[in-house]
Design an enzyme around this catalytic site. Structure first.
Site, PDB file in Angstrom:
ATOM      1  N   ARG A  30       0.921  -1.333   0.149  1.00 19.12           N
ATOM      2  CA  ARG A  30       0.273   0.020  -0.118  1.00 19.12           C
ATOM      3  C   ARG A  30       0.780   1.527   0.006  1.00 19.12           C
ATOM      4  O   ARG A  30       0.387   2.058  -0.715  1.00 19.12           O
ATOM      5  CB  ARG A  30      -0.559  -0.197   1.459  1.00 19.12           C
ATOM      6  CG  ARG A  30      -2.104  -1.291   1.115  1.00 19.12           C
ATOM      7  CD  ARG A  30      -3.081  -1.012   2.324  1.00 19.12           C
ATOM      8  NE  ARG A  30      -3.662  -2.088   3.048  1.00 19.12           N
ATOM      9  CZ  ARG A  30      -4.909  -1.745   3.412  1.00 19.12           C
ATOM     10  NH1 ARG A  30      -5.757  -0.656   3.501  1.00 19.12           N
ATOM     11  NH2 ARG A  30      -5.705  -2.866   3.342  1.00 19.12           N
ATOM     12  N   ASP A  88      -4.106   4.228   4.631  1.00 20.01           N
ATOM     13  CA  ASP A  88      -2.901   4.140   3.780  1.00 20.01           C
ATOM     14  C   ASP A  88      -4.032   3.628   2.828  1.00 20.01           C
ATOM     15  O   ASP A  88      -3.117   2.758   1.572  1.00 20.01           O
ATOM     16  CB  ASP A  88      -1.665   3.320   4.595  1.00 20.01           C
ATOM     17  CG  ASP A  88      -2.127   1.708   4.752  1.00 20.01           C
ATOM     18  OD1 ASP A  88      -3.334   1.485   4.811  1.00 20.01           O
ATOM     19  OD2 ASP A  88      -1.314   0.956   5.244  1.00 20.01           O
ATOM     20  N   ASP A  89      -4.916   3.442   2.375  1.00 16.88           N
ATOM     21  CA  ASP A  89      -5.266   3.137   1.438  1.00 16.88           C
ATOM     22  C   ASP A  89      -6.271   4.684   0.324  1.00 16.88           C
ATOM     23  O   ASP A  89      -7.210   3.658  -0.265  1.00 16.88           O
ATOM     24  CB  ASP A  89      -5.834   1.089   1.371  1.00 16.88           C
ATOM     25  CG  ASP A  89      -6.917   1.431   2.301  1.00 16.88           C
ATOM     26  OD1 ASP A  89      -7.457   2.603   2.765  1.00 16.88           O
ATOM     27  OD2 ASP A  89      -8.033   0.765   2.497  1.00 16.88           O
ATOM     28  N   ASP A 177     -11.591   5.977  15.489  1.00 13.13           N
ATOM     29  CA  ASP A 177     -12.539   7.351  14.851  1.00 13.13           C
ATOM     30  C   ASP A 177     -13.321   7.697  15.147  1.00 13.13           C
ATOM     31  O   ASP A 177     -13.640   8.679  15.652  1.00 13.13           O
ATOM     32  CB  ASP A 177     -12.639   7.016  13.335  1.00 13.13           C
ATOM     33  CG  ASP A 177     -13.007   5.470  13.203  1.00 13.13           C
ATOM     34  OD1 ASP A 177     -13.226   5.015  14.058  1.00 13.13           O
ATOM     35  OD2 ASP A 177     -13.782   5.119  12.080  1.00 13.13           O
ATOM     36  N   HIS A 201     -13.984   3.342   0.808  1.00  6.72           N
ATOM     37  CA  HIS A 201     -14.223   1.988  -0.009  1.00  6.72           C
ATOM     38  C   HIS A 201     -16.046   1.475   0.261  1.00  6.72           C
ATOM     39  O   HIS A 201     -15.980   0.970  -0.662  1.00  6.72           O
ATOM     40  CB  HIS A 201     -13.399   1.414   0.209  1.00  6.72           C
ATOM     41  CG  HIS A 201     -13.128   0.336   1.057  1.00  6.72           C
ATOM     42  ND1 HIS A 201     -14.275  -0.960   1.852  1.00  6.72           N
ATOM     43  CD2 HIS A 201     -12.320   0.255   2.561  1.00  6.72           C
ATOM     44  CE1 HIS A 201     -13.959  -0.629   3.378  1.00  6.72           C
ATOM     45  NE2 HIS A 201     -12.361  -0.772   3.478  1.00  6.72           N
TER      46      HIS A 201
HETATM   47  N1  UDP Z   1      -4.233  -0.740  10.678  1.00  4.61           N
HETATM   48  C1  UDP Z   1      -2.690  -1.416  11.104  1.00  4.61           C
HETATM   49  N2  UDP Z   1      -2.575  -2.343  11.826  1.00  4.61           N
HETATM   50  C2  UDP Z   1      -3.200  -3.703  11.404  1.00  4.61           C
HETATM   51  C3  UDP Z   1      -3.901  -3.867  10.713  1.00  4.61           C
HETATM   52  C4  UDP Z   1      -4.506  -2.345   9.823  1.00  4.61           C
HETATM   53  O1  UDP Z   1      -2.442   0.057  11.910  1.00  4.61           O
HETATM   54  O2  UDP Z   1      -3.018  -4.616  11.988  1.00  4.61           O
HETATM   55  C5  UDP Z   1      -4.500  -0.004   9.203  1.00  4.61           C
HETATM   56  C6  UDP Z   1      -3.892   0.097   8.112  1.00  4.61           C
HETATM   57  O3  UDP Z   1      -2.300   0.752   7.352  1.00  4.61           O
HETATM   58  C7  UDP Z   1      -4.918   1.261   7.778  1.00  4.61           C
HETATM   59  C8  UDP Z   1      -6.295   0.827   8.863  1.00  4.61           C
HETATM   60  O4  UDP Z   1      -5.338   0.686   9.727  1.00  4.61           O
HETATM   61  O5  UDP Z   1      -4.069   2.293   7.391  1.00  4.61           O
HETATM   62  C9  UDP Z   1      -7.106   0.316   8.072  1.00  4.61           C
HETATM   63  O6  UDP Z   1      -6.849  -0.969   7.565  1.00  4.61           O
HETATM   64  P1  UDP Z   1      -7.491  -1.288   6.656  1.00  4.61           P
HETATM   65  O7  UDP Z   1      -8.057  -0.611   5.349  1.00  4.61           O
HETATM   66  O8  UDP Z   1      -6.934  -3.471   6.094  1.00  4.61           O
HETATM   67  O9  UDP Z   1      -9.200  -1.834   7.278  1.00  4.61           O
HETATM   68  P2  UDP Z   1     -10.699  -1.618   7.439  1.00  4.61           P
HETATM   69  O10 UDP Z   1     -10.080  -0.732   6.126  1.00  4.61           O
HETATM   70  O11 UDP Z   1     -11.462  -2.912   6.698  1.00  4.61           O
HETATM   71  O12 UDP Z   1     -10.977  -0.992   8.526  1.00  4.61           O
HETATM   72 MN    MN Z   2      -9.354   0.096   4.326  1.00  2.02          MN
END
Ligand code: UDP
Ligand code: MN
Length: 247
Positions: A30, A88-89, A177, A201
């Site tokens: 990412r 980071d996405d 958050d 997303h």
């Molecule tokens: N992240 C983190 N530690 C973890 C898993 C995720 O810091 O063990 C961070 C990841 O880099 C991203 C955010 O948490 O910035 C959300 O992660 P992800 O996009 O995988 O999850 P979702 O969007 O489904 O909550």
């Molecule tokens: Mn995400």
């Protein structure tokens, strides 16, 4: 339609502290993509730093709050007007972000982002001598990015600064958050300014139609290749003079 809103304050990229939450397992998949696209473009003159938080690499509530606390403390230590968090996405459209924040004053109380729910969040506060208490507040979903004015961030200090964020988040037993929303809404009585320009997303790719206006764009990285194409495509629409954009 009509004339764009008059800016309250002209901003440049170095007025904004952008923190990107990441973790080692996503550095290659990412972070590299962000470093090749929007970070390369928007933060090159401003200098980008990697801060090792020493927070646990687990995806636990505590680990994520530990990272948010580090992001917040780093902002307070920096001389910037706005704090913006992204995951980071996220693809961050810095031009659109600056146009949006320019409509507000960083000395006022501003919390801006996209609510992930259609209703405020209800939670139970623990640790009060008077017993558990219900609290109701709005929060901006971290996955779509959100910003806080410096004025508001300073007022959050008693619940957020130097380790307080972790105990606040534990008292309400909510993720990072939501804990930000709790401090802003329930402790300080400040409302969430909703902006449709923040995206997560959870939404469809229809957002790509007005790409110049949108702020952060997130795609789940479950389909890594698609994201590479998507972010590079978005980047070339926004920054067509990037060398690798010319075919
Ligand atoms: N992240 C983190 N530690 C973890 C898993 C995720 O810091 O063990 C961070 C990841 O880099 C991203 C955010 O948490 O910035 C959300 O992660 P992800 O996009 O995988 O999850 P979702 O969007 O489904 O909550
Ligand atoms: Mn995400």
């Amino acid at each position: 339609s009509g004339a764009p809103p008059k800016p309250a304050e002209l901003l440049t990229a170095d007025d904004v502290f952008v923190s990107v939450k990441t973790t080692s397992k996503y550095h290659r998949g990412r972070l590299e993509l962000l470093l090749d696209t929007w970070i390369a473009n928007d933060l090159q003159h401003v200098s980008a730093h990697l801060i090792n938080t020493n927070c646990s690499a687990a995806h636990s509530r505590q680990a994520l709050s530990c990272k948010m606390a580090a992001e917040y403390d780093a902002f307070l230590d920096a001389d910037r007007k706005w704090f913006c968090h992204v995951d980071d996405d996220n693809y961050l459209n810095m031009g659109a972000l600056l146009r949006l924040l320019s409509q507000y004053s960083h000395t006022q109380d501003v919390y801006i982002g996209r609510p992930s729910l259609e209703h405020p969040l209800e939670a139970t506060e623990t640790g009060r001598s008077s017993g558990p208490e219900r609290v109701v507040f709005w929060f901006a979903t971290g996955g779509a990015g959100f910003c806080l004015s410096r004025g508001l961030a300073i007022k959050m200090g008693p619940w957020a600064r130097d380790g307080a964020f972790l105990s606040t988040a534990e008292r309400i037993r909510l993720p990072d958050d939501r804990a930000v929303g709790y401090i802003v809404g329930a402790m300080l009585g400040v409302g969430l300014t909703r902006s449709p320009l923040f995206h997560s997303h959870l939404e469809s790719l229809a957002l790509l139609t007005r790409v110049h206006e949108q702020v952060p764009q997130t795609r789940s990285f479950s389909k890594l290749i698609e994201n590479h194409h998507l972010f590079k495509c978005v980047h070339c629409v926004l920054h067509p003079h990037t060398p690798w954009c010319q075919r």
